[in-house]
Motif scaffolding. Sequence first.
Motif, PDB file in Angstrom:
ATOM      1  N   ASN A 159       0.857  -1.198   0.000  1.00  0.00           N
ATOM      2  CA  ASN A 159       0.000   0.000   0.000  1.00  0.00           C
ATOM      3  C   ASN A 159       0.889   1.242   0.000  1.00  0.00           C
ATOM      4  OD1 ASN A 159      -2.915  -1.167   0.642  1.00  0.00           O
ATOM      5  ND2 ASN A 159      -1.450  -2.211   1.986  1.00  0.00           N
ATOM      6  N   PRO A 160       1.511   1.552  -1.126  1.00  0.00           N
ATOM      7  CA  PRO A 160       2.465   2.673  -1.182  1.00  0.00           C
ATOM      8  C   PRO A 160       1.863   4.009  -0.771  1.00  0.00           C
ATOM      9  CG  PRO A 160       2.567   1.338  -3.179  1.00  0.00           C
ATOM     10  CD  PRO A 160       1.371   0.873  -2.421  1.00  0.00           C
ATOM     11  N   GLY A 161       0.548   4.137  -0.879  1.00  0.00           N
ATOM     12  CA  GLY A 161      -0.086   5.392  -0.522  1.00  0.00           C
ATOM     13  C   GLY A 161      -0.258   5.603   0.973  1.00  0.00           C
ATOM     14  N   TYR A 162       0.021   4.579   1.761  1.00  0.00           N
ATOM     15  CA  TYR A 162      -0.141   4.691   3.207  1.00  0.00           C
ATOM     16  C   TYR A 162       0.869   5.694   3.770  1.00  0.00           C
ATOM     17  CZ  TYR A 162       0.049   3.436   8.169  1.00  0.00           C
ATOM     18  OH  TYR A 162       0.044   3.474   9.541  1.00  0.00           O
ATOM     19  N   GLU A 163       0.398   6.614   4.589  1.00  0.00           N
ATOM     20  CA  GLU A 163       1.267   7.628   5.187  1.00  0.00           C
ATOM     21  C   GLU A 163       1.627   7.208   6.611  1.00  0.00           C
ATOM     22  OE1 GLU A 163      -0.357  11.528   5.006  1.00  0.00           O
ATOM     23  OE2 GLU A 163      -0.703  11.480   2.838  1.00  0.00           O
ATOM     24  N   SER A 164       2.902   6.927   6.810  1.00  0.00           N
ATOM     25  CA  SER A 164       3.355   6.518   8.138  1.00  0.00           C
ATOM     26  C   SER A 164       3.651   7.734   9.002  1.00  0.00           C
ATOM     27  CB  SER A 164       4.615   5.650   8.014  1.00  0.00           C
ATOM     28  OG  SER A 164       5.663   6.388   7.410  1.00  0.00           O
ATOM     29  N   GLY A 165       3.834   7.467  10.284  1.00  0.00           N
ATOM     30  CA  GLY A 165       4.163   8.540  11.211  1.00  0.00           C
ATOM     31  C   GLY A 165       2.931   9.169  11.833  1.00  0.00           C
ATOM     32  N   GLY A 166       3.158  10.126  12.714  1.00  0.00           N
ATOM     33  CA  GLY A 166       2.067  10.856  13.341  1.00  0.00           C
ATOM     34  C   GLY A 166       1.161   9.963  14.168  1.00  0.00           C
ATOM     35  N   TRP A 167      -0.134  10.188  14.034  1.00  0.00           N
ATOM     36  CA  TRP A 167      -1.087   9.461  14.866  1.00  0.00           C
ATOM     37  C   TRP A 167      -1.148   7.978  14.481  1.00  0.00           C
ATOM     38  CZ3 TRP A 167      -5.281   6.878  12.872  1.00  0.00           C
ATOM     39  CH2 TRP A 167      -5.694   7.227  11.583  1.00  0.00           C
ATOM     40  N   HIS A 168      -0.780   7.653  13.218  1.00  0.00           N
ATOM     41  CA  HIS A 168      -0.761   6.245  12.828  1.00  0.00           C
ATOM     42  C   HIS A 168       0.237   5.460  13.693  1.00  0.00           C
ATOM     43  CE1 HIS A 168      -2.174   8.302   9.121  1.00  0.00           C
ATOM     44  NE2 HIS A 168      -2.932   7.225   8.976  1.00  0.00           N
ATOM     45  N   THR A 169       1.432   6.015  13.834  1.00  0.00           N
ATOM     46  CA  THR A 169       2.461   5.362  14.650  1.00  0.00           C
ATOM     47  C   THR A 169       2.021   5.263  16.101  1.00  0.00           C
ATOM     48  OG1 THR A 169       4.162   6.254  13.174  1.00  0.00           O
ATOM     49  CG2 THR A 169       4.892   5.396  15.299  1.00  0.00           C
ATOM     50  N   ALA A 170       1.405   6.340  16.591  1.00  0.00           N
ATOM     51  CA  ALA A 170       0.946   6.349  17.987  1.00  0.00           C
ATOM     52  C   ALA A 170      -0.105   5.269  18.225  1.00  0.00           C
ATOM     53  CB  ALA A 170       0.398   7.722  18.350  1.00  0.00           C
ATOM     54  N   VAL A 171      -1.057   5.144  17.319  1.00  0.00           N
ATOM     55  CA  VAL A 171      -2.130   4.157  17.481  1.00  0.00           C
ATOM     56  C   VAL A 171      -1.566   2.733  17.446  1.00  0.00           C
ATOM     57  CG1 VAL A 171      -4.175   3.163  16.388  1.00  0.00           C
ATOM     58  CG2 VAL A 171      -3.971   5.636  16.626  1.00  0.00           C
ATOM     59  N   ILE A 172      -0.689   2.462  16.477  1.00  0.00           N
ATOM     60  CA  ILE A 172      -0.096   1.125  16.393  1.00  0.00           C
ATOM     61  C   ILE A 172       0.740   0.837  17.634  1.00  0.00           C
ATOM     62  CG2 ILE A 172       1.530  -0.333  15.123  1.00  0.00           C
ATOM     63  CD1 ILE A 172       0.617   1.099  12.569  1.00  0.00           C
ATOM     64  N   GLY A 173       1.507   1.823  18.077  1.00  0.00           N
ATOM     65  CA  GLY A 173       2.322   1.649  19.274  1.00  0.00           C
ATOM     66  C   GLY A 173       1.484   1.344  20.500  1.00  0.00           C
ATOM     67  N   ILE A 174       0.386   2.061  20.673  1.00  0.00           N
ATOM     68  CA  ILE A 174      -0.495   1.830  21.822  1.00  0.00           C
ATOM     69  C   ILE A 174      -1.181   0.479  21.707  1.00  0.00           C
ATOM     70  CG2 ILE A 174      -2.589   2.642  22.966  1.00  0.00           C
ATOM     71  CD1 ILE A 174      -1.662   5.498  22.318  1.00  0.00           C
ATOM     72  N   ALA A 175      -1.528   0.058  20.486  1.00  0.00           N
ATOM     73  CA  ALA A 175      -2.140  -1.263  20.300  1.00  0.00           C
ATOM     74  C   ALA A 175      -1.167  -2.374  20.715  1.00  0.00           C
ATOM     75  CB  ALA A 175      -2.551  -1.444  18.837  1.00  0.00           C
ATOM     76  N   ILE A 176       0.110  -2.249  20.316  1.00  0.00           N
ATOM     77  CA  ILE A 176       1.120  -3.236  20.714  1.00  0.00           C
ATOM     78  C   ILE A 176       1.306  -3.210  22.229  1.00  0.00           C
ATOM     79  CG2 ILE A 176       3.544  -3.917  20.506  1.00  0.00           C
ATOM     80  CD1 ILE A 176       3.495  -2.578  17.706  1.00  0.00           C
ATOM     81  N   LEU A 177       1.342  -2.006  22.796  1.00  0.00           N
ATOM     82  CA  LEU A 177       1.505  -1.866  24.243  1.00  0.00           C
ATOM     83  C   LEU A 177       0.336  -2.486  25.000  1.00  0.00           C
ATOM     84  CD1 LEU A 177       3.380  -0.672  26.403  1.00  0.00           C
ATOM     85  CD2 LEU A 177       2.101   1.473  26.214  1.00  0.00           C
ATOM     86  N   THR A 178      -0.853  -2.356  24.460  1.00  0.00           N
ATOM     87  CA  THR A 178      -2.033  -2.977  25.079  1.00  0.00           C
ATOM     88  C   THR A 178      -1.903  -4.497  25.081  1.00  0.00           C
ATOM     89  OG1 THR A 178      -3.432  -1.135  24.354  1.00  0.00           O
ATOM     90  CG2 THR A 178      -4.545  -3.190  24.954  1.00  0.00           C
ATOM     91  N   PHE A 179      -1.461  -5.049  23.975  1.00  0.00           N
ATOM     92  CA  PHE A 179      -1.238  -6.497  23.898  1.00  0.00           C
ATOM     93  C   PHE A 179      -0.200  -6.948  24.932  1.00  0.00           C
ATOM     94  CE2 PHE A 179       1.745  -9.685  22.090  1.00  0.00           C
ATOM     95  CZ  PHE A 179       0.932 -10.812  22.218  1.00  0.00           C
ATOM     96  N   LEU A 180       0.883  -6.203  25.055  1.00  0.00           N
ATOM     97  CA  LEU A 180       1.932  -6.551  26.019  1.00  0.00           C
ATOM     98  C   LEU A 180       1.418  -6.474  27.453  1.00  0.00           C
ATOM     99  CD1 LEU A 180       4.948  -4.598  24.439  1.00  0.00           C
ATOM    100  CD2 LEU A 180       4.334  -6.999  24.111  1.00  0.00           C
ATOM    101  N   THR A 181       0.590  -5.481  27.725  1.00  0.00           N
ATOM    102  CA  THR A 181       0.059  -5.303  29.075  1.00  0.00           C
ATOM    103  C   THR A 181      -0.900  -6.429  29.438  1.00  0.00           C
ATOM    104  OG1 THR A 181       0.256  -2.895  28.861  1.00  0.00           O
ATOM    105  CG2 THR A 181      -1.192  -3.728  30.600  1.00  0.00           C
ATOM    106  N   ILE A 182      -1.804  -6.752  28.529  1.00  0.00           N
ATOM    107  CA  ILE A 182      -2.743  -7.861  28.784  1.00  0.00           C
ATOM    108  C   ILE A 182      -1.971  -9.154  29.019  1.00  0.00           C
ATOM    109  CG2 ILE A 182      -4.515  -9.304  27.701  1.00  0.00           C
ATOM    110  CD1 ILE A 182      -5.529  -6.758  26.288  1.00  0.00           C
ATOM    111  N   SER A 183      -0.945  -9.368  28.225  1.00  0.00           N
ATOM    112  CA  SER A 183      -0.147 -10.591  28.369  1.00  0.00           C
ATOM    113  C   SER A 183       0.559 -10.643  29.716  1.00  0.00           C
ATOM    114  CB  SER A 183       0.893 -10.680  27.246  1.00  0.00           C
ATOM    115  OG  SER A 183       0.270 -10.726  25.982  1.00  0.00           O
TER     116      SER A 183
END
Length: 518
Positions: A159-183
Motif C-alpha cells: 500500500n504505497p499510498g499509506y502515510e506513516s508517522g504521526g497518529w498512525h504510529t501512535a495508534v499502532i504503538g499503543i495497540a502493541i503496548l495494550t497487547f503486552l500489558t494484557i499478556s
Amino acid sequence: MLSTKIEMTDLKRPAHEETTMSVADREAASYVEKQTRTRRLFSMPQIFCFSLMYMATWTGLGMNMFFALLNGGPAAFLFNFILAVCGAMAQALSMGELASLLPLAGAQYYWTFHFAPPKYKMLLTWLSGWATWIGYIGALAGVLNSTALLYEAAIQINNPGYESGGWHTAVIGIAILTFLTISNVWLFRLVPWFELIVGVLNIAFFFVTIAVLWVMSPRNPASMLVTTAKFSNWDSDFISWNVGMLTSVWMFVGLESVVHMGEETKNSKEAAPKAIIWALSTNGILGVIIIITLVICMPPLEDLIASPYPFFYLIETATGSKSIMTVLACGFCCISTGCSMSLYSSATRMTWAWARDGGLPYYFGHVDGTRRVPIRAVLLTCLVVTLLVLFNLNSSAFIALGAITSLSSFALSFTYAIVIGVILYVRSTTGMPESQWTIGRWGMPVNVFALVYTLYIMIWLPFPTDVPVTAATMNYSGPVFVGIMAVAMGGWFLWARKNWAGPNQAIVDFVLRSEGKQ
C-alpha cells in the motif's frame, strides 16, 4: 546462600528509619510476602529464548543498517559489530557472576549496594537504581516505536499510498503496548511459551532470509566487506567510524535483562548467567552472518542510503518480489513484537523492584495475590510509556521522544560502569565470593576490558550521527542523562540521603531462601 563474609559485612544496613515506612515495617513477614509472591515460571530454554529475543540482533542490524553504513560503510559495519560483541561479552561475563550470586529483579542496584565501598554504596545504589529504571523505560519506548514503524513499513509494501508517522504510529504503538500489558497481567503464564515460540521463529526466519538473499540476489565481490565509505559530514574518519559503531552497541544494551526476571526463573543462579552468555553468543554469530550476507547482496550503497527503509529495499531489490518481501516483513514484525515483550517484562520487573525498595512509591511494589504478578508496576510502566508514545502525534514532540529513547544506551552503560567498577573493587580487596557460575581466574582481565570498553563507548554515545547538527539530528542522550541524574542527585540530597534505607534485606533473604528450596 551467600558466604558469611558478605552477610556480615556487605549487607549491613543504616540504622536510621525512613519517613514513609520504618525499616521494621519493611522487613515484616506480611510486607515481604506481598512483595515477593511471584511464581518461578521460566525454564532454562524459555529464559534463553527470552534473552535471545530481547537482543534480536540480526533483525536489529538489518533495521538499523543505515546508521552503520552512513559512518564507515561496509567495513565499519562488520568490524564494529565484532568489536561490540567482544565488549558486550566481557560485560556479560562480568555481570554473570553477580547474577549467580544475587539473581534479583533489581539487578544493578542490588549488586552495587552489596559490593560497593561502604562509604559510597548508598549514593551509588541510588544513582544506579534510577539510571537502570530510566534506561529501561527509555529503551522500551524506543523499541516499541521502532516496532510500530516496522509494522507501518510492512503495510507500505503493498500500500504505497499509506502515510506513516504521526497518529498512525501512535495508534499502532499503543495497540502493541495494550497487547503486552494484557499478556503481562492476565496471561503471564503464557509469556514464557510465547518467548520460546518466537525464539524458534526468530531462528527459522533467519535461515529463510539468508537462503532467499543468497539464492536470488546479485553478488558483490568479497572485497566489499573491507570497503570503507562515509556518507556523513564528519571530517574525521576516526570519529565517523566510532559513531558508526553505536548501531552495534545498541544491539546489546540491556543484555542483563533476564536477571530482572530472576525471581520468576527456575534455578536462576545458574540459568540467568547461562542464558545471557548463550543468547549473546548466538546473536553474535547470527549478526556476523547477516552482516556478511547484507554486504555481499546489497545494491549500490548510494541507493541503499537514499532509501527510507534500507533493509526492506535491499530484500525487495534482491528478490524482485513483493510477495516474498511481505512474508519476510511479517516475520520481522513477529520477531520485533517478541523483542518488545522481553523488554516490557524486564522493564515492569525493574519498576516493581525499584518501588518495593523505596525508589518509587511503595504502592507499586505490591504483587497481586491471585495472579502472582506485580500488576501495579505493570500498569505504571504502561502509563509512562503510553505518554511517551503519544509524542508521535506531532513532529516537534517526536524529537523529544528521540531524546528519551537515545537516553537508554547511555543510562544503562552508566550502570554497567558502576557495577564493573564495583566488581574490580571487590576483587582487589576481599575477593569475589563463591558462586554457582564463575569465570574463575579470567575474572580480573575480563573485568578490566569490560570497564575500558564501557567507558570508551560512553564517550561516543552522545555523538550525533551526522553534522551539521540540527534540532532533529541532535543526539540528546548526554544532555538528557545529565539532567535526569541532576534530578536524582537533588532527590538524594533533599530526601534520600537521610531517609532512604536502601534495598530491603528481608526481601533478599527471602528470595535466596526460595531459590534454594526449588
